[in-house]
Every structure is written in structure tokens, then in C-alpha cells.
Design an enzyme around this catalytic site. Sequence first.
Site, PDB file in Angstrom:
ATOM      1  N   THR A 196       0.838  -1.222   0.000  1.00  0.00           N
ATOM      2  CA  THR A 196       0.000   0.000   0.000  1.00  0.00           C
ATOM      3  C   THR A 196       0.860   1.254   0.000  1.00  0.00           C
ATOM      4  O   THR A 196       0.451   2.283  -0.520  1.00  0.00           O
ATOM      5  CB  THR A 196      -0.981   0.043   1.188  1.00  0.00           C
ATOM      6  OG1 THR A 196      -0.246   0.221   2.415  1.00  0.00           O
ATOM      7  CG2 THR A 196      -1.818  -1.202   1.282  1.00  0.00           C
ATOM      8  N   VAL A 242      -1.789   4.708  -0.854  1.00  0.00           N
ATOM      9  CA  VAL A 242      -3.114   4.180  -1.202  1.00  0.00           C
ATOM     10  C   VAL A 242      -3.362   2.879  -0.425  1.00  0.00           C
ATOM     11  O   VAL A 242      -3.042   1.791  -0.882  1.00  0.00           O
ATOM     12  CB  VAL A 242      -3.227   3.959  -2.722  1.00  0.00           C
ATOM     13  CG1 VAL A 242      -4.638   3.535  -3.094  1.00  0.00           C
ATOM     14  CG2 VAL A 242      -2.851   5.241  -3.467  1.00  0.00           C
ATOM     15  N   HIS A 243      -3.923   3.049   0.784  1.00  0.00           N
ATOM     16  CA  HIS A 243      -4.079   1.884   1.658  1.00  0.00           C
ATOM     17  C   HIS A 243      -5.310   1.040   1.301  1.00  0.00           C
ATOM     18  O   HIS A 243      -5.185  -0.037   0.725  1.00  0.00           O
ATOM     19  CB  HIS A 243      -4.173   2.341   3.117  1.00  0.00           C
ATOM     20  CG  HIS A 243      -2.900   2.958   3.619  1.00  0.00           C
ATOM     21  ND1 HIS A 243      -1.703   2.291   3.603  1.00  0.00           N
ATOM     22  CD2 HIS A 243      -2.645   4.177   4.147  1.00  0.00           C
ATOM     23  CE1 HIS A 243      -0.751   3.068   4.102  1.00  0.00           C
ATOM     24  NE2 HIS A 243      -1.299   4.217   4.431  1.00  0.00           N
ATOM     25  N   ASP A 244      -6.508   1.507   1.672  1.00  0.00           N
ATOM     26  CA  ASP A 244      -7.673   0.625   1.617  1.00  0.00           C
ATOM     27  C   ASP A 244      -8.073   0.221   0.194  1.00  0.00           C
ATOM     28  O   ASP A 244      -8.532  -0.907  -0.029  1.00  0.00           O
ATOM     29  CB  ASP A 244      -8.859   1.271   2.343  1.00  0.00           C
ATOM     30  CG  ASP A 244      -8.619   1.341   3.843  1.00  0.00           C
ATOM     31  OD1 ASP A 244      -7.582   0.835   4.314  1.00  0.00           O
ATOM     32  OD2 ASP A 244      -9.475   1.906   4.548  1.00  0.00           O
TER      33      ASP A 244
END
Length: 318
Positions: A196, A242-244
Site C-alpha cells: 500500500t 493508497v491503503h484501503d
Amino acid sequence: MKKIIFDTDPGIDDAMALLLAHACQDIEVVGITTTFGNASIENTTRNALYLKQKFGMHAEVAKGVNTPLDQVKTEPATLVHGDNGLGNIELPDQINTPLSPLIAHDYIVETLKKQPGEITLVAVGRLTNLALAIEKAPEIGKLVKEVIIMGGAFGHNGHTGNLTPFAEANVYGDPLAADIVINADWPVTIVGLDVTQQTQMSNAYLEKVRTHSEKYGQFIYDITRFYAKFYNDDLGLDGFYVHDSSAIMYLVSPEIFTTKQGHIRVITEGPAKGHTLFKGSNRVFPIDEWATAPKQTIAINVEPQTFNQRYFDIICGN
Ligand SMILES: [Ca+2]
């Protein structure tokens, strides 16, 4: 069609991930279960209902519990997500959309029982709801299609933590739940900081999304102003990691990720609380709490340019 229950604490990047799932023609968001972390359970649940109403989603929303399994409460991440969890954009006080009568973990159990083999659980917050569900009804391990988690960090690409030097925030927030979920008898893929934090969206990219997506662009641009400012102040980034959305992207385009399999345990207390430790070898040690853990999958690399192009194409309806 890929059916999902999205377990989430919206949360700016949670909202971006939910919109990606909603916009994707291959995904049906059957349910949204809320957890706490980025904001209080009241705010994350209000935000989930708001997103459902604003974007015309059919998913049922079920509210989760408000405490981690170890009962150690932490403050919501208002520095990252704003006081209301959505970057302090203006929100209505009342949302006239009904909640599911079931609490989140019961909703997960009941829905998996009704649609055996059909549903992927995508969890992008603390894993409390999933842990309560699998503990209450271990048989759902055989009913779920797949479990995809955004959380953890295994040191690939130099990424070991974001809340502490050696812990990612979702896992740190409920490490007992993470250890239960990762070590339950169901297929888990972990999309952690290793990947991520390899993908970034710049402010110029977000301006392009604003211009090209009539339905989602302005909203995504507005909620991410607060988030981008945090990342700029804290790490000097232009834009943010950009994690989730990486968890949803893994569901949509697994081929842009590199993965490997092994046994994983979570450190549940002490200075390394929330640390995720991966054992890739088959060697059995004299003392080995990894040996009996099921083999799960972790993502260790991603193609960030392809990622951003796919996110853009789906959100902009290309
Ligand atoms: Ca989240």
C-alpha cells in the site's frame, strides 16, 4: 460477479475504496459492516450510511462494536481523517437510511450462511468484527469465499509500520483480533504496507479524477484535501499512500500483485505490539508457534502505475 461484505472504518481511504468497489462492474457490495479506528463507531457508521445514500448503494449497513478484544481503547485518528472521519467536509446531522437490525459480526455470520461460497470478506479496518464472527461461528470458515485484509507490514520494500516503527495501525488497534482472523481456518490474503505504501496518488492525479469522473470526482477530491495535507505535513508527500483501495484492487486485479505464502503470527503486547511476523520456511523449530498456523498469503509487490490507471478507469467509468 464478485460479492463482498466490506468491513470498514470510513475514513477517507475507506470511502475511496468503497467507491472503487461500487463503481466496479465486477463487484457487488452486499453489505457494509462498520468498525472503529479512523473515527468513533458512531461517526464511521454515520459515514457509511451517508456514502450509501449519496451514491445510491444497495448494500445493507450493520454497525460493529466499539472496543477491541483486549479492551484497550485508543483515540480515533482525527489527525489523519478529520474530526468527522471524512476530512471535515460538511455532512448532514441525520441520515434517513435504516441500519441493519443485526450487529456487524452477526450480520457477517448470517449473510455467509445464506450465501455459502459466494461472499468475499474485504476488511480494511481493525479486525474486531471478523474475529467475533469466526469465534462465534467457526463454520463460516467453510462458507466464505476468501478473506482480504488491508493491514500489517512484513518489511518488504522497507515498510515495517506506520503507527509505530513496527506496527501498522489496523493491526495495532486490535492485535488479538488480527491474530485470530489470520490464523482461522479460512483463506486469507493480507495486503499490507509492503504494497500500500508503494502506490501513491499525487494531487495532480486527484485533480484529473475530479475533472474526469462526474459521479465521484469532486467528492473524492474534497475528502482527500485533509488527508493529503496530513501526508504532506507528516512525510512531505505530494498526495498520499493508497491503503484501503489496495484491498479492493487485489480483488479486481490480483495479477498486478506479487504474493507469497507462509505462516503469520501477530505480536499482541509490548513494544512490538501489532507487529506481523511471517515465517516462509517449512523448517520446524523446537519451539514454534508458527508451525500450527495455517498457510496464508501476503502481497509483497504491486505495479503502482497500472494500479493508478485501473483506479482511474473504474472511477471514471472508462
Ligand atoms: Ca480503514
